[in-house]
Every structure is written in structure tokens, then in C-alpha cells.
Design a protein around this motif. Structure first.
Motif, PDB file in Angstrom:
ATOM      1  N   HIS A 121       0.822  -1.216   0.000  1.00  0.00           N
ATOM      2  CA  HIS A 121       0.000   0.000   0.000  1.00  0.00           C
ATOM      3  C   HIS A 121       0.857   1.267   0.000  1.00  0.00           C
ATOM      4  O   HIS A 121       0.325   2.360   0.183  1.00  0.00           O
ATOM      5  N   TRP A 122       2.158   1.123  -0.226  1.00  0.00           N
ATOM      6  CA  TRP A 122       3.042   2.285  -0.213  1.00  0.00           C
ATOM      7  C   TRP A 122       2.586   3.386  -1.173  1.00  0.00           C
ATOM      8  O   TRP A 122       2.662   4.568  -0.821  1.00  0.00           O
ATOM      9  N   PRO A 123       2.093   3.080  -2.383  1.00  0.00           N
ATOM     10  CA  PRO A 123       1.629   4.165  -3.262  1.00  0.00           C
ATOM     11  C   PRO A 123       0.546   5.022  -2.617  1.00  0.00           C
ATOM     12  O   PRO A 123       0.534   6.253  -2.795  1.00  0.00           O
ATOM     13  N   PHE A 124      -0.349   4.395  -1.885  1.00  0.00           N
ATOM     14  CA  PHE A 124      -1.401   5.137  -1.179  1.00  0.00           C
ATOM     15  C   PHE A 124      -0.772   6.077  -0.147  1.00  0.00           C
ATOM     16  O   PHE A 124      -1.128   7.256  -0.054  1.00  0.00           O
ATOM     17  N   GLN A 125       0.188   5.579   0.606  1.00  0.00           N
ATOM     18  CA  GLN A 125       0.849   6.412   1.603  1.00  0.00           C
ATOM     19  C   GLN A 125       1.683   7.512   0.946  1.00  0.00           C
ATOM     20  O   GLN A 125       1.756   8.636   1.459  1.00  0.00           O
ATOM     21  N   ALA A 126       2.319   7.192  -0.190  1.00  0.00           N
ATOM     22  CA  ALA A 126       3.104   8.200  -0.907  1.00  0.00           C
ATOM     23  C   ALA A 126       2.212   9.338  -1.387  1.00  0.00           C
ATOM     24  O   ALA A 126       2.595  10.512  -1.339  1.00  0.00           O
ATOM     25  N   ALA A 127       1.011   8.981  -1.862  1.00  0.00           N
ATOM     26  CA  ALA A 127       0.077  10.017  -2.306  1.00  0.00           C
ATOM     27  C   ALA A 127      -0.283  10.951  -1.159  1.00  0.00           C
ATOM     28  O   ALA A 127      -0.362  12.172  -1.321  1.00  0.00           O
ATOM     29  N   ARG A 128      -0.505  10.390   0.010  1.00  0.00           N
ATOM     30  CA  ARG A 128      -0.792  11.218   1.183  1.00  0.00           C
ATOM     31  C   ARG A 128       0.393  12.127   1.503  1.00  0.00           C
ATOM     32  O   ARG A 128       0.246  13.317   1.791  1.00  0.00           O
ATOM     33  N   THR A 129       1.601  11.552   1.457  1.00  0.00           N
ATOM     34  CA  THR A 129       2.812  12.328   1.750  1.00  0.00           C
ATOM     35  C   THR A 129       2.958  13.501   0.799  1.00  0.00           C
ATOM     36  O   THR A 129       3.376  14.599   1.199  1.00  0.00           O
ATOM     37  N   LEU A 130       2.599  13.285  -0.455  1.00  0.00           N
ATOM     38  CA  LEU A 130       2.747  14.318  -1.479  1.00  0.00           C
ATOM     39  C   LEU A 130       1.558  15.266  -1.526  1.00  0.00           C
ATOM     40  O   LEU A 130       1.507  16.151  -2.377  1.00  0.00           O
ATOM     41  N   GLY A 131       0.609  15.067  -0.645  1.00  0.00           N
ATOM     42  CA  GLY A 131      -0.492  16.022  -0.520  1.00  0.00           C
ATOM     43  C   GLY A 131      -1.581  15.883  -1.545  1.00  0.00           C
ATOM     44  O   GLY A 131      -2.315  16.852  -1.817  1.00  0.00           O
ATOM     45  N   THR A 181      -7.394   7.986  -2.426  1.00  0.00           N
ATOM     46  CA  THR A 181      -8.178   6.794  -2.740  1.00  0.00           C
ATOM     47  C   THR A 181      -8.651   6.789  -4.184  1.00  0.00           C
ATOM     48  O   THR A 181      -8.997   5.735  -4.723  1.00  0.00           O
ATOM     49  N   SER A 182      -8.644   7.951  -4.830  1.00  0.00           N
ATOM     50  CA  SER A 182      -9.047   7.999  -6.237  1.00  0.00           C
ATOM     51  C   SER A 182      -8.051   7.263  -7.121  1.00  0.00           C
ATOM     52  O   SER A 182      -8.342   6.957  -8.280  1.00  0.00           O
ATOM     53  N   LEU A 183      -6.859   6.990  -6.588  1.00  0.00           N
ATOM     54  CA  LEU A 183      -5.840   6.292  -7.353  1.00  0.00           C
ATOM     55  C   LEU A 183      -6.033   4.787  -7.330  1.00  0.00           C
ATOM     56  O   LEU A 183      -5.383   4.051  -8.048  1.00  0.00           O
ATOM     57  N   LEU A 184      -6.929   4.318  -6.466  1.00  0.00           N
ATOM     58  CA  LEU A 184      -7.076   2.895  -6.246  1.00  0.00           C
ATOM     59  C   LEU A 184      -8.471   2.417  -6.618  1.00  0.00           C
ATOM     60  O   LEU A 184      -9.422   3.193  -6.632  1.00  0.00           O
ATOM     61  N   PRO A 185      -8.612   1.128  -6.909  1.00  0.00           N
ATOM     62  CA  PRO A 185      -9.936   0.594  -7.245  1.00  0.00           C
ATOM     63  C   PRO A 185     -10.830   0.517  -6.014  1.00  0.00           C
ATOM     64  O   PRO A 185     -10.367   0.276  -4.905  1.00  0.00           O
ATOM     65  N   THR A 186     -12.109   0.763  -6.183  1.00  0.00           N
ATOM     66  CA  THR A 186     -13.066   0.568  -5.101  1.00  0.00           C
ATOM     67  C   THR A 186     -13.571  -0.877  -5.180  1.00  0.00           C
ATOM     68  O   THR A 186     -13.590  -1.470  -6.268  1.00  0.00           O
ATOM     69  N   PRO A 187     -13.942  -1.519  -4.065  1.00  0.00           N
ATOM     70  CA  PRO A 187     -14.077  -0.957  -2.706  1.00  0.00           C
ATOM     71  C   PRO A 187     -12.786  -0.956  -1.910  1.00  0.00           C
ATOM     72  O   PRO A 187     -12.781  -0.584  -0.745  1.00  0.00           O
ATOM     73  N   TYR A 188     -11.680  -1.396  -2.532  1.00  0.00           N
ATOM     74  CA  TYR A 188     -10.404  -1.455  -1.814  1.00  0.00           C
ATOM     75  C   TYR A 188     -10.019  -0.071  -1.283  1.00  0.00           C
ATOM     76  O   TYR A 188      -9.538   0.066  -0.156  1.00  0.00           O
ATOM     77  N   ALA A 189     -10.229   0.961  -2.087  1.00  0.00           N
ATOM     78  CA  ALA A 189      -9.903   2.316  -1.660  1.00  0.00           C
ATOM     79  C   ALA A 189     -10.733   2.714  -0.441  1.00  0.00           C
ATOM     80  O   ALA A 189     -10.228   3.362   0.486  1.00  0.00           O
ATOM     81  N   TYR A 190     -11.981   2.325  -0.435  1.00  0.00           N
ATOM     82  CA  TYR A 190     -12.849   2.650   0.701  1.00  0.00           C
ATOM     83  C   TYR A 190     -12.313   1.995   1.972  1.00  0.00           C
ATOM     84  O   TYR A 190     -12.265   2.610   3.039  1.00  0.00           O
ATOM     85  N   TRP A 191     -11.889   0.749   1.864  1.00  0.00           N
ATOM     86  CA  TRP A 191     -11.342   0.051   3.020  1.00  0.00           C
ATOM     87  C   TRP A 191     -10.101   0.756   3.556  1.00  0.00           C
ATOM     88  O   TRP A 191      -9.958   0.961   4.754  1.00  0.00           O
ATOM     89  N   LEU A 192      -9.197   1.145   2.662  1.00  0.00           N
ATOM     90  CA  LEU A 192      -7.982   1.828   3.093  1.00  0.00           C
ATOM     91  C   LEU A 192      -8.307   3.147   3.794  1.00  0.00           C
ATOM     92  O   LEU A 192      -7.745   3.487   4.835  1.00  0.00           O
ATOM     93  N   GLN A 193      -9.209   3.888   3.190  1.00  0.00           N
ATOM     94  CA  GLN A 193      -9.523   5.205   3.715  1.00  0.00           C
ATOM     95  C   GLN A 193     -10.176   5.126   5.102  1.00  0.00           C
ATOM     96  O   GLN A 193      -9.892   5.930   5.990  1.00  0.00           O
TER      97      GLN A 193
END
Length: 364
Positions: free
Chosen positions: A333-343, A348-360
Motif C-alpha cells: 500500500h506504499w503508493p497510497f501512503q506516498a500520495a498522502r505524503t505528497l499532498g 483513494t481515487s488512485l485505487l480501485p473501489t471498494p479497496y480504496a474505501y477500506w484503506l480510507q
């Protein structure tokens, strides 16, 4: 959106971002076949947000495996399992890539957690490695590879071509040929492992002949609208590092003419004990030089772990793609965390749902 998360297009393939899950051997295959382990592994990497997921080094022949547990595409019967993995990667929003290779004189070993040493003569799984010259990778090794005949060279190039055709049939859209890390392609290119006196040894053009001919053979079956890429060890660390880099640039210019679209810049490891200059981001300057001197788009990996630094490599034109191995193995899930780091406002828009919903909502 920051540079690391901008799409990247090469030929008819568009990656959703510049993050690549590098090929990482799992050593879990049986007779070359992928299984549930691989299905879970690659689907998770794709769901984690990488733009390109490259399936591990896949042997083009049984004697090209690093270990008996390596993946392989030397038979049509192996296609279905690869097709299942490719489909899972695509359904998770990533581009499905595959790396084809032949381990050469580094073939026929135990997995890393058992020492990575050559299989014993008494082991029923052992086979005889082949290489450009009858020189063992490690001078302490009791096993010496057989020097390839010209007929064996031709047969191996045909193996690459047929495996590429199977990869396309399985649904992969990005092909990488493994010419690095002391495996067969790198062994032909390096004078440390190639002391032949025929048309495949001696001069640089002769040492590069195997690579160029293999690319040419693969182009006959790989669609021209899809990326044909290579991983090349562009530098041999040590006293001759500058010479090796200069030679690599020349070889890449020839490979570009032969049809290569992209190069994953790695290190040679042509012989045991190479004094590698390990450190964070240490391969980036070499990749940047390749990009500047050949005009080829490039990527690299090796100890890149910081999202802001990775973003800067793209933004500053040093790399076109950033490849991650252990970082994603430890945290898919590093890409998700990198997106957060980069503001990025909505990672979650970068990831498929419902997986993005779970992460968020549940993974923080």
C-alpha cells in the motif's frame, strides 16, 4: 497532481502513475507454473496502487531457472496460470508486465534462504548450467557451466521468442527482457564472463550480439504497439566502471535501433564480489546518464524509499518511471501512503473501489 502520480504513456500503453512494482522472484512455482501464492501477491501489488506490476523473472527454458522454484513460460501448458495473474493485475487497475530471462551460469541454485548455492550433484533436481564461457560465477563454486555452442545460442534465442509469444497470449502488455545481474545476457556482454573467440566474444559488438539478436527475434512475435523493454546492468562497479558505462551506452544505442523502447537501468553483478557503491538512490545518476546519452526513457530501483525524492526524480527529468522492490514487498500500500505524503487531496481515487474505501476508512 504531482509528477509521481501523473500517467505515463509508452506506445499504446498508459500507466496510471509512474510507480513500478519491480519483478521480484518468489521461488514458489512448481515446474514453472504460477499458483495461488502468485495470484495473491500480484493482485495485492496492483490493488495497492502501482501503475505497472511486472511479474518476476520468468525462465524461457527449464535450464534457465535460477532455482527449481522459478516461474517459467517454456510450454503452452503454463499459459493459463499466467493469464489468470495478468487478468487480476489489470482488473485492479494496473498494467500487467512480465520479465523474461535466462539465468545462465547462475542457474540451478537453492533459494536465498537456503544459501543460494549451486544444487549438489546428488540433488535429483540439479541440471547443468550453460553460459557464454566455461567460467563459474564464483571462483569457489564447484560447478562450472558448459560453454554454449552456436546452436545452443540460437536455440536460447528461439526460447526467448516463443516465451514472448506466450506472454502476449497470456494477456501481458509490457515485456521486459532480463539482461542484468550476471544472468545470461549480462554474461555475454561482460568481458569478465565472456572470453569467447568467435562472433559472440571479444569486441563490444560481438559481446552485444546475443542481446541484439535476442531483441530482434522477440520483435518478430511481440506486437509493435506494445512496449518492448529491457533490464540492463549498465555499470560494473570497480576499476573499469567508467569503461563499462561507456560500453553500455553504446550497446543501448544499438538496442534502441533494434527496437527497445525503454530500459530499466540496473547494475551488472557480472562476477562475485563486485564492489557495489550501495546507498540510497545510488543507481539514479547512472539512469539519468543513460537517458541523456541514448534518448531512451528510463527507470531504476535500488534503495529508493522516499516519496518526495521519487517524485523529484520524475519532476526533474532524471527518470521516467520509478521502480520499487523491497519497499512494495514490505508494504504493497506504499503508493497510497506516498500520495498522502505528497499532498494529493483524494489518494483513494488512485485505487480501485471498494479497496480504496477500506484503506480510507479502516487502514488509516
Amino acid at each position: 497532481m504531482t509528477s509521481l502520480f501523473t500517467p505515463y504513456t509508452l506506445k499504446d500503453v498508459t500507466l496510471r502513475n509512474r510507480i513500478v512494482a519491480s519483478p521480484m522472484c518468489q521461488y514458489q512455482a512448481q515446474d514453472g507454473r504460477l499458483n495461488e501464492w502468485h495470484q495473491t501477491h500480484y493482485e495485492t501489488l496492483a490493488k495497492g496502487g502501482a501503475g505497472l506490476v511486472v511479474v518476476e523473472a520468468t525462465a524461457v527454458s527449464p535450464n534457465g531457472r535460477i532455482t527449481p522454484g522459478d516461474a517459467g513460460l517454456w510450454s503452452d501448458s503454463q499459459i493459463p496460470e499466467f493469464a489468470t495473474v495478468a487478468l487480476a493485475i489489470k482488473e485492479a487497475g494496473a498494467t500487467a508486465g512480465i520479465q523474461l530471462g535466462h539465468a545462465g551460469r547462475k542457474a540451478g541454485c537453492t533459494p536465498p534462504w537456503l544459501g543460494g548455492r549451486p544444487l549438489l550433484n546428488s540433488d535429483p533436481q540439479r541440471w547443468q548450467p550453460i553460459a557464454p564461457s566455461a567460467l563459474p560465477y564464483d571462483s569457489d563454486s564447484p560447478h562450472t557451466p558448459s560453454e554454449m555452442t552456436v546452436e545452443e545460442i540460437r536455440r536460447t534465442q528461439t526460447d526467448f521468442m516463443r516465451a514472448a509469444a506466450r506472454a502476449f497470449k497470456a494477456g501481458f502488455d509490457w515485456l521486459e527482457l532480463h539482461f542484468a545481474h550476471g544472468f545470461l545476457g549480462q554474461s555475454f556482454m561482460s568481458p569478465k564472463s565472456n572470453i569467447r573467440t568467435d562472433q559472440y566474444g571479444g569486441s563490444l559488438v560481438n559481446r552485444a550480439r546475443f542481446l541484439i539478436e535476442t531483441v530482434t527475434a522477440v520483435k518478430e512475435v511481440w506486437p509493435s504497439n506494445l512496449p518492448l523493454t529491457i533490464r540492463l546492468g549498465v555499470v560494473e562497479f570497480g576499476e573499469d566502471s567508467e569503461k563499462s558505462m561507456t560500453e553500455s551506452v553504446q550497446v543501448l544505442q544499438w538496442l534502441k535501433e533494434a527496437g527497445v523502447d525503454f530500459v530499466d537501468c540496473s547494475l551488472s553483478l557480472a562476477a562475485a564480489g563486485e564492489p557495489v557503491s550501495w546507498g540510497p538512490n545510488f543507481m539514479v545518476p547512472y539512469a539519468e546518464r543513460v537517458r541523456a546519452e541514448t534518448g531512451l526513457p528510463v527507470g531504476t530501483s535500488w534503495m529508493i524509499t522516499d516519496a518526495r525524492e521519487a517524485d523529484g526524480f520524475i519532476r526533474d527529468g532524471q527518470l521516467d518511471l520509478v521502480c520499487f522492490a523491497r519497499t512494495l514487498l514490505a508494504n504493497p500500500h506504499w503508493p497510497f501512503q506516498a500520495a498522502r505524503t505528497l499532498g494529493i487531496p483524494d489518494p483513494t481515487s488512485l485505487l480501485p473501489t471498494p479497496y480504496a474505501y477500506w484503506l480510507q476508512n479502516w487502514a488509516g
